[in-house]
Design an enzyme around this catalytic site. Structure first.
Site, mmCIF file in Angstrom:
data_model
loop_
_atom_site.group_PDB
_atom_site.id
_atom_site.type_symbol
_atom_site.label_atom_id
_atom_site.label_comp_id
_atom_site.label_asym_id
_atom_site.label_seq_id
_atom_site.Cartn_x
_atom_site.Cartn_y
_atom_site.Cartn_z
ATOM 1 N N ARG A 221 85.413 -152.541 0.367
ATOM 2 C CA ARG A 221 85.078 -152.596 1.717
ATOM 3 C C ARG A 221 85.881 -151.673 2.349
ATOM 4 O O ARG A 221 85.601 -151.358 3.575
ATOM 5 C CB ARG A 221 85.946 -153.934 2.001
ATOM 6 C CG ARG A 221 84.875 -155.274 1.870
ATOM 7 C CD ARG A 221 85.444 -156.531 2.615
ATOM 8 N NE ARG A 221 86.551 -157.141 2.027
ATOM 9 C CZ ARG A 221 86.250 -157.998 1.282
ATOM 10 N NH1 ARG A 221 85.299 -158.063 0.707
ATOM 11 N NH2 ARG A 221 87.366 -158.207 0.640
ATOM 12 N N ASN B 150 84.101 -131.666 1.926
ATOM 13 C CA ASN B 150 85.013 -130.429 1.453
ATOM 14 C C ASN B 150 84.376 -128.928 1.195
ATOM 15 O O ASN B 150 84.846 -128.127 0.772
ATOM 16 C CB ASN B 150 85.543 -130.916 0.398
ATOM 17 C CG ASN B 150 86.647 -131.976 0.331
ATOM 18 O OD1 ASN B 150 87.369 -131.885 1.412
ATOM 19 N ND2 ASN B 150 86.878 -132.956 -0.780
ATOM 20 N N SER C 177 108.796 -132.758 -7.460
ATOM 21 C CA SER C 177 107.510 -132.732 -6.938
ATOM 22 C C SER C 177 107.411 -133.278 -5.800
ATOM 23 O O SER C 177 108.177 -134.507 -5.455
ATOM 24 C CB SER C 177 106.648 -133.723 -8.006
ATOM 25 O OG SER C 177 105.266 -133.935 -7.627
ATOM 26 N N HIS D 128 99.134 -134.858 -4.741
ATOM 27 C CA HIS D 128 97.835 -135.627 -4.947
ATOM 28 C C HIS D 128 98.013 -136.236 -6.399
ATOM 29 O O HIS D 128 98.688 -136.056 -7.457
ATOM 30 C CB HIS D 128 96.680 -134.389 -5.081
ATOM 31 C CG HIS D 128 95.192 -134.920 -5.455
ATOM 32 N ND1 HIS D 128 94.714 -134.922 -6.441
ATOM 33 C CD2 HIS D 128 94.522 -135.363 -4.407
ATOM 34 C CE1 HIS D 128 93.570 -135.540 -6.527
ATOM 35 N NE2 HIS D 128 93.295 -135.826 -4.917
ATOM 36 N N GLU E 175 101.630 -128.693 -3.398
ATOM 37 C CA GLU E 175 100.298 -128.329 -2.600
ATOM 38 C C GLU E 175 100.571 -127.292 -1.790
ATOM 39 O O GLU E 175 101.818 -127.217 -1.047
ATOM 40 C CB GLU E 175 99.353 -129.554 -2.107
ATOM 41 C CG GLU E 175 99.114 -130.642 -3.036
ATOM 42 C CD GLU E 175 98.610 -131.871 -2.196
ATOM 43 O OE1 GLU E 175 97.743 -131.645 -1.171
ATOM 44 O OE2 GLU E 175 98.483 -132.880 -2.748
ATOM 45 N N SER F 166 96.078 -131.988 1.303
ATOM 46 C CA SER F 166 94.848 -132.653 1.286
ATOM 47 C C SER F 166 94.602 -133.481 2.275
ATOM 48 O O SER F 166 93.486 -133.684 2.873
ATOM 49 C CB SER F 166 94.526 -133.238 0.009
ATOM 50 O OG SER F 166 95.411 -134.417 -0.280
ATOM 51 N N ASP G 207 99.177 -125.963 -6.012
ATOM 52 C CA ASP G 207 98.096 -126.461 -5.641
ATOM 53 C C ASP G 207 97.433 -126.001 -4.550
ATOM 54 O O ASP G 207 97.751 -126.265 -3.569
ATOM 55 C CB ASP G 207 97.930 -128.052 -5.963
ATOM 56 C CG ASP G 207 96.501 -128.749 -5.649
ATOM 57 O OD1 ASP G 207 95.869 -128.168 -4.623
ATOM 58 O OD2 ASP G 207 96.439 -129.706 -6.230
ATOM 59 N N HIS H 207 92.857 -126.864 -1.405
ATOM 60 C CA HIS H 207 92.374 -127.051 0.118
ATOM 61 C C HIS H 207 92.501 -125.725 0.985
ATOM 62 O O HIS H 207 92.409 -125.672 1.924
ATOM 63 C CB HIS H 207 92.904 -128.077 0.869
ATOM 64 C CG HIS H 207 92.364 -129.380 0.201
ATOM 65 N ND1 HIS H 207 91.179 -129.882 0.532
ATOM 66 C CD2 HIS H 207 92.939 -130.033 -0.823
ATOM 67 C CE1 HIS H 207 91.155 -131.210 0.005
ATOM 68 N NE2 HIS H 207 92.222 -131.290 -0.987
ATOM 69 N N THR I 129 90.301 -125.535 -6.996
ATOM 70 C CA THR I 129 89.127 -126.013 -7.441
ATOM 71 C C THR I 129 88.097 -125.377 -7.073
ATOM 72 O O THR I 129 88.118 -124.258 -6.342
ATOM 73 C CB THR I 129 88.862 -127.515 -6.591
ATOM 74 O OG1 THR I 129 87.904 -128.099 -7.077
ATOM 75 C CG2 THR I 129 88.788 -127.024 -5.227
ATOM 76 N N LYS J 9 85.317 -127.067 -3.378
ATOM 77 C CA LYS J 9 85.466 -127.220 -2.051
ATOM 78 C C LYS J 9 85.027 -125.917 -1.460
ATOM 79 O O LYS J 9 83.943 -125.749 -1.125
ATOM 80 C CB LYS J 9 87.004 -127.708 -1.605
ATOM 81 C CG LYS J 9 87.191 -128.866 -2.452
ATOM 82 C CD LYS J 9 88.682 -129.457 -2.033
ATOM 83 C CE LYS J 9 89.146 -130.490 -3.133
ATOM 84 N NZ LYS J 9 88.381 -131.978 -3.198
ATOM 85 N N THR K 75 86.308 -132.465 -23.794
ATOM 86 C CA THR K 75 85.107 -132.561 -22.943
ATOM 87 C C THR K 75 84.257 -131.481 -22.809
ATOM 88 O O THR K 75 84.523 -130.485 -23.358
ATOM 89 C CB THR K 75 85.857 -132.991 -21.427
ATOM 90 O OG1 THR K 75 84.729 -133.659 -20.843
ATOM 91 C CG2 THR K 75 86.152 -131.647 -20.702
ATOM 92 N N THR K 76 83.026 -131.815 -22.541
ATOM 93 C CA THR K 76 81.909 -130.816 -22.372
ATOM 94 C C THR K 76 82.171 -129.918 -21.212
ATOM 95 O O THR K 76 82.432 -130.162 -20.164
ATOM 96 C CB THR K 76 80.697 -131.509 -22.037
ATOM 97 O OG1 THR K 76 80.592 -132.516 -23.316
ATOM 98 C CG2 THR K 76 79.553 -130.678 -22.322
HETATM 99 N N1 PMP Z 1 94.185 -131.486 -5.726
HETATM 100 C C1 PMP Z 1 94.062 -131.798 -4.392
HETATM 101 C C2 PMP Z 1 95.379 -131.465 -3.293
HETATM 102 C C3 PMP Z 1 93.203 -132.427 -4.194
HETATM 103 O O1 PMP Z 1 92.914 -132.926 -2.873
HETATM 104 C C4 PMP Z 1 91.956 -132.802 -4.976
HETATM 105 C C5 PMP Z 1 90.734 -133.409 -4.843
HETATM 106 N N2 PMP Z 1 90.553 -133.697 -3.371
HETATM 107 C C6 PMP Z 1 92.173 -132.351 -6.318
HETATM 108 C C7 PMP Z 1 93.245 -131.621 -6.830
HETATM 109 C C8 PMP Z 1 91.125 -132.425 -7.359
HETATM 110 O O2 PMP Z 1 90.011 -131.480 -7.253
HETATM 111 P P1 PMP Z 1 88.665 -131.780 -7.585
HETATM 112 O O3 PMP Z 1 87.767 -132.509 -6.556
HETATM 113 O O4 PMP Z 1 88.251 -130.584 -8.087
HETATM 114 O O5 PMP Z 1 88.542 -132.785 -9.042
#
Ligand code: PMP
Length: 398
Positions: free
Chosen positions: A20, A49, A132, A137, A180, A184, A209, A212, A240, A243, A272-273
């Protein structure tokens, strides 16, 4: 049988509650920032994004098509067992160069990059203490949790608190500080210079990180640390491809010895692949394009400034004007959901409500993401629609 029913019923109930939270929206076709949907017809998207529109850039699409013709669809295996392609290798080299680091490691998502890299960097070193940010995130939280390292959580962007926690830990212990850059959900920017300075004083390794920020900030799109001339002060940068670079996938870049450790031990890298070659090729084209072109960054910054100005004029509160992430503060979950639903029904405007647990209770937001491919007229129409609904629902003005 009845135990099974109970199992299903309990999980089903929890799932229904969580479902919801989100507007159901099936996109059928269309190029961002528009889409066709089955239930709502043509809509305009304000929570993507793909901030720079690189997911549809002609250079990126051409590179993907060439790679499909050359290499086919999937990668066929994990990176260590047959899945590595020359595009993965070239992309890792490009990302290392972008960030001025010795090496980079690709993952299938940013989530997997944080989870895998942090579980290794904090977990493989005996007695590591990790510091941290409180609002880091979920992927950072999960990586640190899986590392088993002792965690010290400092208040969001609060350097005095970070320093207090660092000073309370045995100087001999290995230490890692994780933040970060552009947050985010809030869109505010961490005080990277101060964090780096404090970390250095306490002999801590630093991990930033820039999910963004990569593509969007810095002279070549390397992010906030690069924009502020601080790239060398952060030991490891994480980003990433999903985005600013418009694809999917994630990475870390840093000293070769750490990247080798990540390749050797990170379970989310090993088991993983690998990314499809065409995705790596598309991301490589996006990174290269954005290193050489400021146009998309400038358009995004200009559009964000237009949005900030219009919201301010109308007294619609938002959390930060430091970046392109414009979190309109609603502060109440039902109101937030109602606003999101009405925007869609009445105006074909799609922006998801972000409620707890993604944000603290009382800080429910509409996380608005203008992009380089929105026009100024689109932004004006968006704000008019929001303003009307804001008034109708009696939401508080700032
Ligand atoms: N770190 C932060 C701060 C994020 O906001 C996100 C996803 N929004 C990630 C890592 C994960 O990135 P991805 O969407 O590429 O898995």
């Amino acid at each position: 049988m009845s135990e099974y029913m109970d199992f299903f019923a309990r999980l089903g109930q929890e799932t229904a509650e969580r479902k919801r939270e989100f507007l159901e929206l099936g996109r059928i076709a269309g190029r961002f920032p528009s889409a066709d949907t089955a239930d709502h017809g043509e809509i305009s998207i304000w929570c993507s994004n793909d901030y720079l529109g690189m997911g549809q850039h002609p250079d990126v699409l051409a590179a993907m098509k060439r790679a499909v013709d050359e290499c086919g669809g999937g990668s066929g295996g994990s990176r260590n067992i047959g899945g590595t392609n020359h595009y993965h290798v070239a992309l890792e080299a490009e990302l290392a160069e972008l960030h001025g680091k010795e090496d980079a490691v690709l993952f299938t998502s940013g989530y997997a990059a944080n989870e895998g890299a942090l579980s290794v960097l904090a977990g493989r070193i005996d007695d590591c203490a990790v510091f941290s940010d409180q609002l880091n995130h979920a992927s950072i939280i999960d990586g640190l949790r899986h590392s088993g390292a002792q965690k010290f959580i400092y208040r969001h962007n609060d350097c005095a608190h970070l320093e207090k926690l660092l000073s309370g830990v045995d100087p001999q212990r290995p230490k890692l500080v994780v933040t970060e850059s552009v947050h985010s959900m809030r869109g505010d920017i961490a005080p990277l210079a101060e964090i780096a300075e404090i970390a250095e004083r306490y002999g801590a390794v630093t991990f930033v990180d820039e999910v963004h920020a990569v593509g969007m900030y810095g002279p070549e799109g390397a992010g906030i640390a690069a924009q502020e001339g601080l790239a060398p002060a952060f030991t490891v940068v994480m980003g990433t491809l999903a985005k600013g670079f418009g694809m999917t996938g994630g990475y870390v870049a840093g000293p070769a010895v750490l990247m080798d450790a990540v390749r050797a031990f990170a379970r989310s890298f090993i088991f993983t692949t690998a990314l499809p070659p065409a995705v790596a090729a598309g991301a490589l084209a996006a990174v290269r394009h954005l290193r050489g072109s400021r146009r998309e960054r400038e358009r995004l910054a200009a559009n964000a400034a237009v949005l900030h100005g219009l919201l301010r004029n109308r007294g619609i509160p938002f959390l930060s004007d430091e970046s392109h992430i414009v979190s309109v503060l609603v502060g109440e979950d039902r109101l937030c959901k109602a606003m999101s639903a009405l925007l869609l029904e009445r105006h074909g405007v799609y922006v998801q409500a972000v409620n707890a647990p993604s944000v603290p209770t009382g800080e429910e937001i509409l996380r608005v993401a203008p992009s380089a491919v929105h026009e100024a007229a689109d932004i004006r129409r968006f704000v008019e629609a929001l303003d009307g609904i804001w008034a109708e629902l009696g939401a508080p003005r700032g």
